[in-house]
Design a protein around this motif. Structure first.
Motif, PDB file in Angstrom:
ATOM      1  N   GLY A  56      21.031  34.326 -19.767  1.00 37.34           N
ATOM      2  CA  GLY A  56      20.385  35.462 -18.939  1.00 37.34           C
ATOM      3  C   GLY A  56      19.874  36.611 -19.637  1.00 37.34           C
ATOM      4  N   CYS A  57      18.779  37.206 -19.141  1.00 41.02           N
ATOM      5  CA  CYS A  57      18.399  38.302 -19.859  1.00 41.02           C
ATOM      6  C   CYS A  57      18.086  39.481 -18.422  1.00 41.02           C
ATOM      7  CB  CYS A  57      17.013  38.013 -20.359  1.00 41.02           C
ATOM      8  SG  CYS A  57      16.143  39.493 -21.198  1.00 41.02           S
ATOM      9  N   ALA A 107      16.628  37.284 -15.264  1.00 43.14           N
ATOM     10  CA  ALA A 107      16.308  35.872 -15.229  1.00 43.14           C
ATOM     11  C   ALA A 107      17.201  35.035 -16.029  1.00 43.14           C
ATOM     12  CB  ALA A 107      14.792  35.685 -15.828  1.00 43.14           C
ATOM     13  N   GLU A 108      17.417  33.863 -15.739  1.00 47.18           N
ATOM     14  CA  GLU A 108      18.253  32.847 -16.494  1.00 47.18           C
ATOM     15  C   GLU A 108      17.383  31.641 -17.025  1.00 47.18           C
ATOM     16  OE1 GLU A 108      21.654  31.534 -14.223  1.00 47.18           O
ATOM     17  OE2 GLU A 108      22.405  33.511 -13.938  1.00 47.18           O
ATOM     18  N   THR A 160      19.210  43.369 -22.231  1.00 45.19           N
ATOM     19  CA  THR A 160      20.240  42.774 -22.757  1.00 45.19           C
ATOM     20  C   THR A 160      20.441  41.078 -22.433  1.00 45.19           C
ATOM     21  OG1 THR A 160      21.447  44.889 -21.953  1.00 45.19           O
ATOM     22  CG2 THR A 160      22.731  42.919 -22.212  1.00 45.19           C
ATOM     23  N   PHE A 161      20.899  40.642 -23.230  1.00 48.35           N
ATOM     24  CA  PHE A 161      21.063  39.000 -23.253  1.00 48.35           C
ATOM     25  C   PHE A 161      22.498  38.728 -23.131  1.00 48.35           C
ATOM     26  CE2 PHE A 161      17.102  39.605 -25.672  1.00 48.35           C
ATOM     27  CZ  PHE A 161      16.383  38.681 -25.149  1.00 48.35           C
ATOM     28  N   ASN A 194      11.238  35.909 -21.353  1.00 45.16           N
ATOM     29  CA  ASN A 194       9.685  35.953 -20.853  1.00 45.16           C
ATOM     30  C   ASN A 194      10.027  35.875 -19.306  1.00 45.16           C
ATOM     31  OD1 ASN A 194       8.675  35.777 -23.381  1.00 45.16           O
ATOM     32  ND2 ASN A 194       8.711  33.512 -23.287  1.00 45.16           N
ATOM     33  N   LEU A 195      10.821  35.293 -18.678  1.00 42.84           N
ATOM     34  CA  LEU A 195      10.890  35.424 -17.198  1.00 42.84           C
ATOM     35  C   LEU A 195      11.030  36.620 -16.744  1.00 42.84           C
ATOM     36  CD1 LEU A 195      12.736  31.877 -16.304  1.00 42.84           C
ATOM     37  CD2 LEU A 195      10.192  32.413 -15.689  1.00 42.84           C
ATOM     38  N   ALA A 196      12.239  37.244 -17.241  1.00 46.97           N
ATOM     39  CA  ALA A 196      12.276  38.619 -16.986  1.00 46.97           C
ATOM     40  C   ALA A 196      11.401  39.682 -17.127  1.00 46.97           C
ATOM     41  CB  ALA A 196      13.617  39.115 -17.659  1.00 46.97           C
ATOM     42  N   LEU A 197      10.568  39.420 -18.337  1.00 42.57           N
ATOM     43  CA  LEU A 197       9.556  40.357 -18.716  1.00 42.57           C
ATOM     44  C   LEU A 197       8.443  40.036 -17.459  1.00 42.57           C
ATOM     45  CD1 LEU A 197       8.622  42.323 -20.865  1.00 42.57           C
ATOM     46  CD2 LEU A 197       7.481  40.314 -21.727  1.00 42.57           C
TER      47      LEU A 197
END
Length: 120
Positions: free
Chosen positions: A62-63, A79-80, A52-53, A89-92
């Protein structure tokens, strides 16, 4: 958009959505490809993956990613970033790290494991 279902694994679902944000086709396809690859790498395929974005109060994105791998196992990453692909990419990376640690934990817990004592 409909969840993607592979012919091999009919139970695997990947949902990419936006919370008060329009997610473009390019970002949606990129997210689906990366999430499919992550699922295949760590456990064949996940039961359910939700991405979810959203917009942050600072003008960025944010993701939030949630992977359900079965048996009550959930892996979450948030991540933001200034740009939506950067937040994804950061959240992944956060989710991949959790999956990597869990897989290592399961592998090292086995009584007969050649890599446990550094043999291989």
């Amino acid at each position: 958009m409909e969840p993607r279902q592979d012919a091999d694994d009919i139970t695997s679902r990947i949902i990419v959505s936006g919370h008060q944000v329009d997610v473009g086709e390019t970002l949606r396809e990129h997210a689906m490809e990366q999430l499919e690859a992550l699922g295949k790498k760590y456990f064949g395929s996940a039961e359910d993956v939700t991405c979810t974005f959203s917009r942050t109060g600072k003008g960025g994105f944010g993701c939030a990613i949630r992977v359900h791998s079965g048996r009550g196992l959930y892996f979450d990453g948030e991540a933001e970033h200034d740009a939506a692909p950067g937040a994804f990419n950061l959240a992944l990376e956060h989710v991949a790290k959790q999956l990597r640690r869990r897989k290592r934990e399961l592998r090292e817990d086995k009584p007969v494991n050649p890599t446990r004592n550094g043999v291989l």
